[in-house]
Every structure is written in structure tokens, then in C-alpha cells.
Design a protein around this motif. Structure first.
Motif, mmCIF file in Angstrom:
data_model
loop_
_atom_site.group_PDB
_atom_site.id
_atom_site.type_symbol
_atom_site.label_atom_id
_atom_site.label_comp_id
_atom_site.label_asym_id
_atom_site.label_seq_id
_atom_site.Cartn_x
_atom_site.Cartn_y
_atom_site.Cartn_z
ATOM 1 N N SER A 7 1.186 -1.275 -0.018
ATOM 2 C CA SER A 7 -0.393 0.028 0.040
ATOM 3 C C SER A 7 0.804 1.384 0.235
ATOM 4 C CB SER A 7 -1.284 -0.043 0.996
ATOM 5 O OG SER A 7 -0.347 0.285 2.404
ATOM 6 N N LEU A 8 0.234 2.150 -0.205
ATOM 7 C CA LEU A 8 0.922 3.767 -0.720
ATOM 8 C C LEU A 8 1.895 3.969 1.033
ATOM 9 C CD1 LEU A 8 -0.717 6.014 -2.369
ATOM 10 C CD2 LEU A 8 1.566 3.989 -2.863
ATOM 11 N N ALA A 9 0.323 3.765 2.160
ATOM 12 C CA ALA A 9 1.575 3.996 3.385
ATOM 13 C C ALA A 9 2.628 2.593 3.942
ATOM 14 C CB ALA A 9 -0.258 3.302 4.835
ATOM 15 N N ARG A 14 8.526 2.102 4.813
ATOM 16 C CA ARG A 14 9.297 1.820 3.769
ATOM 17 C C ARG A 14 10.777 3.047 3.754
ATOM 18 N NH1 ARG A 14 9.410 -3.584 0.304
ATOM 19 N NH2 ARG A 14 11.323 -3.707 0.811
ATOM 20 N N LEU A 15 9.658 3.664 3.287
ATOM 21 C CA LEU A 15 11.007 4.890 2.077
ATOM 22 C C LEU A 15 11.442 5.590 3.850
ATOM 23 C CD1 LEU A 15 8.596 6.301 -0.532
ATOM 24 C CD2 LEU A 15 11.304 5.204 -0.670
ATOM 25 N N VAL A 20 13.923 1.277 1.821
ATOM 26 C CA VAL A 20 14.001 0.981 -0.024
ATOM 27 C C VAL A 20 14.086 2.722 -0.135
ATOM 28 C CG1 VAL A 20 11.892 1.406 -0.112
ATOM 29 C CG2 VAL A 20 13.034 0.184 -1.793
ATOM 30 N N SER A 21 14.700 2.734 -1.568
ATOM 31 C CA SER A 21 14.828 4.456 -1.634
ATOM 32 C C SER A 21 14.175 4.791 -2.601
ATOM 33 C CB SER A 21 16.483 4.182 -2.269
ATOM 34 O OG SER A 21 16.389 3.353 -3.568
ATOM 35 N N LEU A 60 6.980 13.828 0.947
ATOM 36 C CA LEU A 60 6.211 12.535 -0.176
ATOM 37 C C LEU A 60 7.113 11.306 -0.130
ATOM 38 C CD1 LEU A 60 3.256 13.569 -1.531
ATOM 39 C CD2 LEU A 60 3.319 12.425 0.206
ATOM 40 N N GLY A 61 8.591 11.741 -0.727
ATOM 41 C CA GLY A 61 9.703 10.923 -0.161
ATOM 42 C C GLY A 61 9.737 9.912 -1.115
#
Length: 129
Positions: A7-9, A14-15, A20-21, A60-61
Motif C-alpha cells: 500500500s502507499l502507507a 519503508r521509504l 528502500v529508496s 512524500l519521499g
């Protein structure tokens, strides 16, 4: 990639956690688009700038998003689902696109739509249903 199912959340967490990049997330999205788009027709334009934009850290990275093809996006073909506008390449961003970019969202593509938003199913898009 497990990123495609997240999901976006989850992606944002994770970002933020450095697991994760943003560039890896954008690449996963672009790879999935390349794999599925020929049969799905969900996007009219895939933004090659997405990887470059993903490299700049912001709130929002690197969360990947798409925008409807009726919303002008600087330097990216914007057709409103019509072949008449097939060569239209806006020189400015719509306000919503400006805000998304400022916040660090990575726009990976422009969504398919009914021509000039005359419908809601994309059955009447010049680029296929």
C-alpha cells in the motif's frame, strides 16, 4: 517486486525507514508498467523523468502516483484521452501537479481516460479501453 503489492502507507513507511529508496520504488513501478501496460491501457504516457525526480528527497519521499491525462504536467504529453492533443506538451504544471512535486511525489505516468472526460469507463479513449 513486493513493492508493487504494498500500500502507499507501507511504501511511505519503508521509504521513511530507509528500507528502500525512492528510486527503487519508481523503478519497480516503471518495470510493472512496462510489463502490464500493453494489455491494460491504464496509462497514456509513462514519465521517463520519474527516476530522476525520485532521487530528490522530500516529504512524500518518492511515493509514486499517476495523474489523469487531463491534468497538465510540464514536459509530459497531455492528451485528455484524445489524439487531437497527441502532440501537446505543456510548458507548465497544473497546481495539483506543482503541489505533488513539491511534496516529493513521483509522477510515473498519465492515466487513460475517456476523451475530454466525456464518460467514466475509458471505453471512449482514443488510446484504447
Amino acid at each position: 517486486s513486493d513493492l508493487i503489492q504494498a500500500s502507499l502507507a507501507e511504501i511511505r513507511a519503508r521509504l521513511a525507514g530507509g528500507d528502500v529508496s525512492a528510486e527503487a520504488v519508481a523503478k519497480a513501478c516503471l518495470d510493472r508498467i512496462a510489463e502490464t501496460e500493453p494489455s491494460i491501457h491504464a496509462l497514456i504516457t509513462v514519465r521517463e523523468q520519474a527516476l530522476e525526480e525520485a532521487r530528490a528527497p522530500k516529504p512524500l519521499g518518492g511515493v509514486p502516483v499517476t495523474v489523469k491525462d487531463a491534468i497538465v504536467t510540464k514536459g509530459t504529453r497531455t492528451t485528455a484521452g484524445s489524439k487531437i492533443l497527441g502532440g501537446f506538451n505543456p510548458f507548465y504544471d497544473a497546481f495539483v501537479v506543482e503541489r505533488l512535486k513539491e511534496a516529493g511525489a513521483v509522477i510515473v505516468g498519465k492515466n487513460n481516460m475517456d476523451e475530454f472526460a466525456m464518460g467514466s469507463s475509458t471505453e471512449n479513449s482514443a488510446f484504447g479501453p
